[in-house]
Design an enzyme around this catalytic site. Sequence first.
Site, PDB file in Angstrom:
ATOM      1  N   GLY A  10       0.844  -1.198   0.000  1.00 45.17           N
ATOM      2  CA  GLY A  10       0.000   0.000   0.000  1.00 45.17           C
ATOM      3  C   GLY A  10       0.880   1.249   0.000  1.00 45.17           C
ATOM      4  N   ILE A  12       1.800   3.781   2.336  1.00 45.32           N
ATOM      5  CA  ILE A  12       2.873   4.023   3.325  1.00 45.32           C
ATOM      6  C   ILE A  12       3.764   2.773   3.443  1.00 45.32           C
ATOM      7  CG2 ILE A  12       3.385   4.746   5.694  1.00 45.32           C
ATOM      8  CD1 ILE A  12       0.490   5.930   5.780  1.00 45.32           C
ATOM      9  N   PHE A  80       0.611  -2.320   8.852  1.00 41.63           N
ATOM     10  CA  PHE A  80      -0.088  -1.276   8.092  1.00 41.63           C
ATOM     11  C   PHE A  80      -1.465  -1.729   7.605  1.00 41.63           C
ATOM     12  CE2 PHE A  80       4.407  -0.251   7.049  1.00 41.63           C
ATOM     13  CZ  PHE A  80       4.440   1.077   7.417  1.00 41.63           C
ATOM     14  N   SER A 124      -3.138   6.732  14.165  1.00 43.46           N
ATOM     15  CA  SER A 124      -3.455   7.959  13.441  1.00 43.46           C
ATOM     16  C   SER A 124      -3.756   9.081  14.417  1.00 43.46           C
ATOM     17  CB  SER A 124      -4.689   7.691  12.569  1.00 43.46           C
ATOM     18  OG  SER A 124      -5.228   8.899  12.099  1.00 43.46           O
ATOM     19  N   TYR A 148     -13.773   4.299  11.609  1.00 44.78           N
ATOM     20  CA  TYR A 148     -12.352   4.100  11.264  1.00 44.78           C
ATOM     21  C   TYR A 148     -11.476   4.483  12.458  1.00 44.78           C
ATOM     22  CZ  TYR A 148      -7.693   5.374   9.701  1.00 44.78           C
ATOM     23  OH  TYR A 148      -6.327   5.508   9.619  1.00 44.78           O
ATOM     24  N   LYS A 152      -8.851   2.312  15.243  1.00 43.85           N
ATOM     25  CA  LYS A 152      -7.464   2.638  15.632  1.00 43.85           C
ATOM     26  C   LYS A 152      -7.344   2.708  17.153  1.00 43.85           C
ATOM     27  CE  LYS A 152      -5.525   2.881  11.656  1.00 43.85           C
ATOM     28  NZ  LYS A 152      -4.680   1.749  11.270  1.00 43.85           N
ATOM     29  N   PHE A 177       0.245  11.996  11.322  1.00 45.04           N
ATOM     30  CA  PHE A 177      -0.600  13.136  10.964  1.00 45.04           C
ATOM     31  C   PHE A 177      -0.986  12.951   9.478  1.00 45.04           C
ATOM     32  CE2 PHE A 177      -1.213  15.559  14.774  1.00 45.04           C
ATOM     33  CZ  PHE A 177      -0.453  14.795  15.641  1.00 45.04           C
ATOM     34  N   ARG A 294     -16.717  21.329   5.214  1.00 46.95           N
ATOM     35  CA  ARG A 294     -17.044  19.905   5.080  1.00 46.95           C
ATOM     36  C   ARG A 294     -17.432  19.392   6.467  1.00 46.95           C
ATOM     37  NH1 ARG A 294     -12.483  15.729   2.845  1.00 46.95           N
ATOM     38  NH2 ARG A 294     -11.483  16.252   4.818  1.00 46.95           N
TER      39      ARG A 294
END
Length: 340
Positions: A10, A12, A80, A124, A148, A152, A177, A294
């Site tokens: 992926g 990262i 990851f 995150s 999500y 985490k 970040f 948003r």
Amino acid sequence: MKILVTGGIGYIGSHTCVELLKQGMEVVVFDNLYNAKIDVVDKIKEITGKEITFYQADMRDKESMRPIFEENKIDAVIHFAGLKAVGESVEKPLLYYQNNITGTLNLCELMKEYDCKKMIFSSSATVYGAPKTVPIKEDFPLHTTNPYGTTKLMLEQILTDFCKADPDWHVILLRYFNPIGAHPTAFIGEMPNGVPQNLIPYLTQTAMGIRKELSVFGDDYDTPDGSCIRDYIYVVDLAKAHVCAMTRIMEDQTTEPVEVYNIGTGTGTSVLELINAFEKATGVKLNYKIVGRRAGDIEKVWGNVGKANKVLGWKAETPLEDVLASAWKWQCVLREKGIM
Ligand code: NAD
Ligand code: UFG
């Protein structure tokens, strides 16, 4: 030293594989190809001139991962693999809990079975929710606003509990970040599916003419220019943070069973500043307009990264304009190849 990198082809993960290989570490990767292309394996080999071992496996299916542990003596895992789209997680929470939580539990069970008890986990800054003040420190209160983010936070807790129950477990939680940019070779980079939700891919696709204009979500925030502020961290710098964390955990330098580090630049950049920096770095004029806020956006987010600087000996070093130039070079390659 043999490192298992889950989700390692992926965005990262692939950049991290490159940095691990450059440091002479052996890399084994697995991915279920949900959000990655298999040709990234060759790209990693091309960049580094080194081999990696790839397995197609899905962490929701524990047995599909077993051959990895049977055929390799894994010293540590960088984890990851996971789903990461905030909006999708609100629509499909079960998918997110199933994939991110059940998948990680399966992985940990196998690690335990094969006596591998060192993990670096991709967390995150989303676990801080809307912080009361900035810059954010690692000991700030944690809370999440979408499934999500909750996966985490739950995984941070689950891994902490493992470490409490078994003193042989060592975990480093890296709270990223906003990762952006691509490898300077433009062999690997971010490949969003469909219409990008994140700023940088939307911006580069607009600059390329794939999207008509970039909407800047709000200019009435309590920030110097009214647009939201984030801490944009170059993906290659972020990848290097994993090498530092891996060295620390493998050399038994950790002083706590679970260590947690913010990984960012320590500097906030507004959306409008970012657009200016992009135009300056690339000479490309961007078509954008200011629209309403948003839903769910947080006004200001940037990290205090003093702990990572001091303890990990890591620092983000790439100037923002170079990072944006790398994102643009990557977009140009995607266009040349007819991918986007
Ligand atoms: P990515 O989607 O590019 O990489 C994740 C990889 O995991 C993908 O290749 C995908 O195919 C794989 N994967 C997903 N579910 C899997 C499963 N069940 N079994 C095997 N493989 C599976 O995402 P990324 O941006 O590289 O993010 C990597 C990690 O960092 C994620 O855990 C993400 O939540 C976290 N993170 C990302 C950001 C960001 O903005 N990119 C920010 C903070 C944290
Ligand atoms: N933005 C725009 N226009 C766009 C897209 C984004 O103005 O088309 C703005 C957003 O309002 C925000 C900034 O650009 O102010 C960054 O937005 P992103 O969507 O790129 O990133 P976020 O900070 O909203 O979210 C990211 C990750 C999440 C993670 C969160 C906190 O995408 O997964 O950081 O770490 F949860």
